[in-house]
Design a protein around this motif. Structure first.
Motif, PDB file in Angstrom:
ATOM      1  N   THR A 122     -10.088  -3.064  11.348  1.00  0.00           N
ATOM      2  CA  THR A 122     -11.469  -2.432  10.680  1.00  0.00           C
ATOM      3  C   THR A 122     -12.388  -2.609  12.011  1.00  0.00           C
ATOM      4  O   THR A 122     -13.424  -1.928  11.472  1.00  0.00           O
ATOM      5  CB  THR A 122     -11.755  -3.003   9.318  1.00  0.00           C
ATOM      6  N   GLY A 152      -0.713   5.782  -1.080  1.00  0.00           N
ATOM      7  CA  GLY A 152      -1.915   6.092  -0.519  1.00  0.00           C
ATOM      8  C   GLY A 152      -2.783   4.939   0.370  1.00  0.00           C
ATOM      9  O   GLY A 152      -2.373   3.762  -0.078  1.00  0.00           O
ATOM     10  N   PRO A 153      -3.421   5.549   1.498  1.00  0.00           N
ATOM     11  CA  PRO A 153      -4.081   4.674   2.307  1.00  0.00           C
ATOM     12  C   PRO A 153      -5.156   3.664   1.506  1.00  0.00           C
ATOM     13  O   PRO A 153      -5.657   4.323   0.602  1.00  0.00           O
ATOM     14  CB  PRO A 153      -4.504   5.250   3.348  1.00  0.00           C
ATOM     15  N   LYS A 154      -5.283   2.741   1.783  1.00  0.00           N
ATOM     16  CA  LYS A 154      -6.754   1.886   1.456  1.00  0.00           C
ATOM     17  C   LYS A 154      -7.903   2.297   2.405  1.00  0.00           C
ATOM     18  O   LYS A 154      -7.793   2.464   3.382  1.00  0.00           O
ATOM     19  CB  LYS A 154      -6.400   0.260   1.789  1.00  0.00           C
ATOM     20  N   ARG A 155      -8.762   2.298   1.491  1.00  0.00           N
ATOM     21  CA  ARG A 155     -10.226   2.970   1.927  1.00  0.00           C
ATOM     22  C   ARG A 155     -10.693   1.880   2.905  1.00  0.00           C
ATOM     23  O   ARG A 155     -10.726   0.592   2.773  1.00  0.00           O
ATOM     24  CB  ARG A 155     -11.302   3.033   0.953  1.00  0.00           C
ATOM     25  N   VAL A 156     -10.928   2.310   4.017  1.00  0.00           N
ATOM     26  CA  VAL A 156     -11.313   1.114   5.320  1.00  0.00           C
ATOM     27  C   VAL A 156     -12.875   1.266   5.560  1.00  0.00           C
ATOM     28  O   VAL A 156     -13.522   2.320   5.686  1.00  0.00           O
ATOM     29  CB  VAL A 156     -10.515   1.547   6.450  1.00  0.00           C
ATOM     30  N   ILE A 157     -13.545   0.039   5.718  1.00  0.00           N
ATOM     31  CA  ILE A 157     -14.786  -0.030   6.009  1.00  0.00           C
ATOM     32  C   ILE A 157     -14.768  -0.682   7.255  1.00  0.00           C
ATOM     33  O   ILE A 157     -14.328  -1.850   7.392  1.00  0.00           O
ATOM     34  CB  ILE A 157     -15.564  -0.899   4.945  1.00  0.00           C
ATOM     35  N   GLN A 179       0.945  -1.106  -0.062  1.00  0.00           N
ATOM     36  CA  GLN A 179       0.059   0.048   0.026  1.00  0.00           C
ATOM     37  C   GLN A 179       0.769   1.266   0.010  1.00  0.00           C
ATOM     38  O   GLN A 179       0.525   2.199  -0.655  1.00  0.00           O
ATOM     39  CB  GLN A 179      -0.954   0.007   1.433  1.00  0.00           C
ATOM     40  N   GLU A 234      -3.838   1.740   6.672  1.00  0.00           N
ATOM     41  CA  GLU A 234      -3.887   3.320   6.614  1.00  0.00           C
ATOM     42  C   GLU A 234      -2.862   4.123   7.076  1.00  0.00           C
ATOM     43  O   GLU A 234      -2.805   5.213   6.826  1.00  0.00           O
ATOM     44  CB  GLU A 234      -5.339   3.411   7.079  1.00  0.00           C
ATOM     45  N   ARG A 264     -13.262  -1.259  14.373  1.00  0.00           N
ATOM     46  CA  ARG A 264     -13.150   0.254  15.027  1.00  0.00           C
ATOM     47  C   ARG A 264     -13.398   0.292  16.673  1.00  0.00           C
ATOM     48  O   ARG A 264     -12.663   0.831  17.529  1.00  0.00           O
ATOM     49  CB  ARG A 264     -13.666   1.268  14.563  1.00  0.00           C
ATOM     50  N   ALA A 321      -6.689  -3.028   8.435  1.00  0.00           N
ATOM     51  CA  ALA A 321      -7.056  -1.739   7.895  1.00  0.00           C
ATOM     52  C   ALA A 321      -5.626  -1.073   7.686  1.00  0.00           C
ATOM     53  O   ALA A 321      -4.704  -0.679   8.320  1.00  0.00           O
ATOM     54  CB  ALA A 321      -7.704  -1.099   8.855  1.00  0.00           C
TER      55      ALA A 321
END
Length: 114
Positions: A78, A30-35, A25, A61, A80, A59
């Motif tokens: 992820t 750039g960071p990976k989009r985190v869901i 990454q 990021e 959170r 995640a």
């Protein structure tokens, strides 16, 4: 290198997978989009909660520091609510929630040099 607090929640293989994903990454700049994902605690016969950090919850990021990325993923990734709860529980209660964690990620060659 890390203290037992890390190895209590993540296997050697999954720690290497996390840092490998971080390197890939970072190379993409750039960071990976985190869901966010829900927590999935396991409970022992005494009712104490536990979990294991696995790649499906990583995640990626925090691209400035591989150790920070590994720590956040070891504490839930992820998931959170797990990360927040594990990081913000104050002493002395925190000792019953998580062990102390020290992490050093050392690259023996420049991972960005091709």
């Amino acid at each position: 290198m890390a203290s037992d607090g890390l190895w209590d929640v993540i296997s050697n293989e999954n720690a290497v997978a996390c840092v490998s994903q971080w390197l890939k990454q970072k190379a993409k700049s750039g960071p990976k989009r985190v869901i966010g994902a829900g927590s999935n605690w396991d409970y022992d016969e005494n009712g104490y909660a536990s979990y294991k950090a696995t790649p499906e919850y990583f995640a990626i990021e925090d691209l400035d520091n591989a150790a920070v990325c590994l720590l956040k993923n070891a504490l839930g990734g992820t998931r959170r609510d797990m990360v927040q709860g594990l990081l913000t529980t104050p002493a002395p209660v925190s000792r019953n929630i998580r062990d102390d964690i020290t992490i050093q990620v050392i690259f023996f060659k420049d991972p960005y040099k091709r």
